[in-house]
Every structure is written in structure tokens, then in C-alpha cells.
Scaffold this motif. Sequence first.
Motif, mmCIF file in Angstrom:
data_model
loop_
_atom_site.group_PDB
_atom_site.id
_atom_site.type_symbol
_atom_site.label_atom_id
_atom_site.label_comp_id
_atom_site.label_asym_id
_atom_site.label_seq_id
_atom_site.Cartn_x
_atom_site.Cartn_y
_atom_site.Cartn_z
ATOM 1 N N VAL A 174 0.836 -1.203 0.000
ATOM 2 C CA VAL A 174 0.000 0.000 0.000
ATOM 3 C C VAL A 174 0.869 1.250 0.000
ATOM 4 O O VAL A 174 0.552 2.257 -0.650
ATOM 5 C CB VAL A 174 -0.957 -0.009 1.213
ATOM 6 N N ALA A 175 1.973 1.204 0.715
ATOM 7 C CA ALA A 175 2.857 2.368 0.816
ATOM 8 C C ALA A 175 3.625 2.638 -0.475
ATOM 9 O O ALA A 175 3.939 3.796 -0.780
ATOM 10 C CB ALA A 175 3.842 2.181 1.964
ATOM 11 N N SER A 176 3.891 1.589 -1.260
ATOM 12 C CA SER A 176 4.836 1.763 -2.371
ATOM 13 C C SER A 176 4.296 1.443 -3.761
ATOM 14 O O SER A 176 4.937 1.802 -4.759
ATOM 15 C CB SER A 176 6.082 0.906 -2.125
ATOM 16 N N ILE A 177 3.135 0.796 -3.855
ATOM 17 C CA ILE A 177 2.642 0.354 -5.171
ATOM 18 C C ILE A 177 1.299 1.023 -5.464
ATOM 19 O O ILE A 177 0.298 0.769 -4.778
ATOM 20 C CB ILE A 177 2.506 -1.178 -5.226
ATOM 21 N N GLU A 178 1.273 1.850 -6.480
ATOM 22 C CA GLU A 178 0.102 2.684 -6.775
ATOM 23 C C GLU A 178 -1.145 1.857 -7.098
ATOM 24 O O GLU A 178 -2.231 2.157 -6.627
ATOM 25 C CB GLU A 178 0.413 3.621 -7.944
ATOM 26 N N CYS A 179 -1.025 0.813 -7.910
ATOM 27 C CA CYS A 179 -2.221 0.065 -8.322
ATOM 28 C C CYS A 179 -2.877 -0.627 -7.131
ATOM 29 O O CYS A 179 -4.114 -0.715 -7.055
ATOM 30 C CB CYS A 179 -1.893 -0.935 -9.431
ATOM 31 N N ILE A 180 -2.097 -1.111 -6.182
ATOM 32 C CA ILE A 180 -2.662 -1.748 -4.987
ATOM 33 C C ILE A 180 -3.255 -0.689 -4.064
ATOM 34 O O ILE A 180 -4.343 -0.874 -3.506
ATOM 35 C CB ILE A 180 -1.590 -2.578 -4.263
ATOM 36 N N ARG A 181 -2.563 0.438 -3.908
ATOM 37 C CA ARG A 181 -3.082 1.524 -3.083
ATOM 38 C C ARG A 181 -4.419 2.030 -3.637
ATOM 39 O O ARG A 181 -5.378 2.258 -2.886
ATOM 40 C CB ARG A 181 -2.065 2.654 -3.013
ATOM 41 N N SER A 182 -4.520 2.176 -4.947
ATOM 42 C CA SER A 182 -5.769 2.649 -5.560
ATOM 43 C C SER A 182 -6.900 1.656 -5.331
ATOM 44 O O SER A 182 -8.044 2.052 -5.068
ATOM 45 C CB SER A 182 -5.564 2.862 -7.066
ATOM 46 N N PHE A 183 -6.593 0.362 -5.433
ATOM 47 C CA PHE A 183 -7.611 -0.663 -5.182
ATOM 48 C C PHE A 183 -8.134 -0.564 -3.756
ATOM 49 O O PHE A 183 -9.347 -0.578 -3.519
ATOM 50 C CB PHE A 183 -7.025 -2.054 -5.432
ATOM 51 N N VAL A 184 -7.227 -0.443 -2.787
ATOM 52 C CA VAL A 184 -7.628 -0.382 -1.376
ATOM 53 C C VAL A 184 -8.467 0.857 -1.111
ATOM 54 O O VAL A 184 -9.528 0.778 -0.470
ATOM 55 C CB VAL A 184 -6.383 -0.405 -0.467
ATOM 56 N N PHE A 185 -8.044 2.009 -1.595
ATOM 57 C CA PHE A 185 -8.778 3.239 -1.328
ATOM 58 C C PHE A 185 -10.139 3.245 -2.029
ATOM 59 O O PHE A 185 -11.120 3.781 -1.506
ATOM 60 C CB PHE A 185 -7.954 4.454 -1.750
ATOM 61 N N SER A 186 -10.208 2.645 -3.216
ATOM 62 C CA SER A 186 -11.493 2.547 -3.915
ATOM 63 C C SER A 186 -12.465 1.661 -3.140
ATOM 64 O O SER A 186 -13.653 1.989 -2.990
ATOM 65 C CB SER A 186 -11.276 1.985 -5.323
ATOM 66 N N GLU A 187 -11.958 0.518 -2.631
ATOM 67 C CA GLU A 187 -12.788 -0.363 -1.808
ATOM 68 C C GLU A 187 -13.258 0.359 -0.543
ATOM 69 O O GLU A 187 -14.410 0.239 -0.133
ATOM 70 C CB GLU A 187 -11.988 -1.613 -1.432
ATOM 71 N N MET A 188 -12.366 1.124 0.078
ATOM 72 C CA MET A 188 -12.728 1.860 1.282
ATOM 73 C C MET A 188 -13.840 2.867 0.991
ATOM 74 O O MET A 188 -14.806 2.990 1.746
ATOM 75 C CB MET A 188 -11.505 2.594 1.844
ATOM 76 N N ALA A 189 -13.700 3.598 -0.111
ATOM 77 C CA ALA A 189 -14.698 4.602 -0.461
ATOM 78 C C ALA A 189 -16.062 3.964 -0.681
ATOM 79 O O ALA A 189 -17.093 4.483 -0.213
ATOM 80 C CB ALA A 189 -14.259 5.360 -1.714
ATOM 81 N N ASP A 190 -16.093 2.842 -1.380
ATOM 82 C CA ASP A 190 -17.365 2.155 -1.628
ATOM 83 C C ASP A 190 -17.999 1.671 -0.329
ATOM 84 O O ASP A 190 -19.215 1.807 -0.129
ATOM 85 C CB ASP A 190 -17.145 0.964 -2.569
ATOM 86 N N ARG A 191 -17.189 1.104 0.560
ATOM 87 C CA ARG A 191 -17.730 0.583 1.817
ATOM 88 C C ARG A 191 -18.224 1.705 2.720
ATOM 89 O O ARG A 191 -19.269 1.575 3.370
ATOM 90 C CB ARG A 191 -16.673 -0.237 2.547
ATOM 91 N N VAL A 192 -17.480 2.794 2.791
ATOM 92 C CA VAL A 192 -17.918 3.923 3.620
ATOM 93 C C VAL A 192 -19.246 4.458 3.104
ATOM 94 O O VAL A 192 -20.162 4.748 3.894
ATOM 95 C CB VAL A 192 -16.850 5.033 3.631
ATOM 96 N N ALA A 193 -19.383 4.574 1.789
ATOM 97 C CA ALA A 193 -20.642 5.047 1.215
ATOM 98 C C ALA A 193 -21.785 4.098 1.564
ATOM 99 O O ALA A 193 -22.885 4.536 1.913
ATOM 100 C CB ALA A 193 -20.512 5.176 -0.302
ATOM 101 N N GLY A 194 -21.522 2.787 1.517
ATOM 102 C CA GLY A 194 -22.557 1.814 1.846
ATOM 103 C C GLY A 194 -22.964 1.861 3.301
ATOM 104 O O GLY A 194 -24.157 1.804 3.634
ATOM 105 N N VAL A 195 -21.978 1.978 4.194
ATOM 106 C CA VAL A 195 -22.286 2.047 5.627
ATOM 107 C C VAL A 195 -23.003 3.346 5.959
ATOM 108 O O VAL A 195 -23.921 3.373 6.787
ATOM 109 C CB VAL A 195 -21.002 1.876 6.461
ATOM 110 N N MET A 196 -22.617 4.458 5.315
ATOM 111 C CA MET A 196 -23.319 5.731 5.536
ATOM 112 C C MET A 196 -24.777 5.628 5.100
ATOM 113 O O MET A 196 -25.679 6.151 5.760
ATOM 114 C CB MET A 196 -22.625 6.851 4.776
ATOM 115 N N SER A 197 -25.003 4.938 3.988
ATOM 116 C CA SER A 197 -26.377 4.725 3.524
ATOM 117 C C SER A 197 -27.162 3.898 4.533
ATOM 118 O O SER A 197 -28.342 4.180 4.808
ATOM 119 C CB SER A 197 -26.353 4.020 2.162
ATOM 120 N N LEU A 198 -26.511 2.878 5.109
ATOM 121 C CA LEU A 198 -27.160 2.058 6.128
ATOM 122 C C LEU A 198 -27.524 2.896 7.346
ATOM 123 O O LEU A 198 -28.632 2.792 7.880
ATOM 124 C CB LEU A 198 -26.228 0.915 6.529
#
Length: 226
Positions: free
Chosen positions: A117-141
Motif C-alpha cells: 500500500v505504501a509503495s505500489i500505486e495500483c494496490i493503493r488505488s484498489f484499497v482506497f477505492s474499496e474503502m470509499a465504496d464501503r464507507v458510502a454503503g455504511v453511511m447509507s445504512l
Amino acid sequence: MNKCEILSLYPFYASAGSRLRAEIERAAIVARLGAGEFYFREGDTCAHIGLIGKGSLRVYKTGDSGREITLYHVGVGESCILTASCLLSGMAYPAHAEVESEVEALIFPGEVFRSWVASIECIRSFVFSEMADRVAGVMSLVEEVTFGKMDERFASYLAGSFHNHGRPVRILNTTHEQIATELGSAREVVSRLLKELERIGAVRLARCKIVLTSENLLLKHAGSSA
């Protein structure tokens, strides 16, 4: 499933160069969990993170009364973002993650994941995208639980379940207790709301089954248009 079959489900692997792919494959450990087993329990230390290739997890919280509410589900091509958050922050796992259907996954050590996550952009982007989707879902809940009318929320949940992620079905094989757990409600409330939907002709009830009889009426009860 083998390592490459599972990794092919994740976009960061497809975009990785050959050296990074080889590094990911070397670090991956194939794991299998049966239905009813726990991926994590509340308070556990997170020492690894998994990528799901088959099956699903349910992530939920349990109140002092024993009542549960589902926060989200983790399916094929996804990772449990609470696990990622705990690995990056050092905090304990704040919920329960239980296997719904038999899981095949790849497990990666926490220290390896943090370095990626600290050094590889494609993995960091995947993690942050997943986080954004989950936060949006939990906020909706949270919004639904706090501000939504329970009868509309319940009808909307049923309508979504009958659509089954784009594969419509007419029969749900479930119990009042299981629905109550999903919605963080009581079985008695679910039973009352189902009887009302049956009364207006939206559904028909059978043992451990709910049969859709009028999608228009169900959507109308959910506050939507057909």
C-alpha cells in the motif's frame, strides 16, 4: 481455485508488471473456510488480509441485547475493508466477519500488505477505492436506520433481494429471523411487516419462503415506482 484464478478477479493484478505479479503470487497463501466459520471476531488482531475468489462473508455488529445488524457483505473479487483499515491503523477488528458460503481466498501477511500500500500505486488505488465504496454503503445504512421508515426500508430490502444482483428470482428461501438479522430489527417486526405485504397482495408467505406476487405493489410500498 488456484492463485492465478483468484488473482485474475482483481484489476490491480491485471495492471501489474511481470515482476510484481510474481511477487504477489509468491506472497499469496490459498485458504479455505467453511460456512459458519469466522474470518475475524470482534477484538481480534488483524495479522493478514484476504482476497475472495469464491463464496462470501457477512460483516456484522452485535449489540448488548444480542441483536445483530449487517454492515456489509464481502463477495467474489472483493476484500474486507475493515481488515485493511485495521492493518493500516493497528487497531483491533471492530466487528464479526462470518463465512456465509464456503470461501476460497488468498491470504497475505499484514506486513507485506502494508509495504505494498505504501509503495505500489495500483494496490493503493484498489484499497482506497474499496474503502470509499464501503464507507458510502455504511453511511447509507446509517441513514436508513436513523431516518428511514421501517416499512419502506423493509420493502426496499425485499425488492432488492428479489432482483438478486441483476438475476431476478420469484422466491426467496429465507426466514423471518434471518431478515431481522440483516436489517438489525426484531423477528416480530419482520413478521408483522411481511403479513402486511401479504395482505396487500405484494407477496405470499410459505414455510421459510417468500413468494413475490406483485413487484409493482412491493415497489409502491417501498416508495418507488415500477
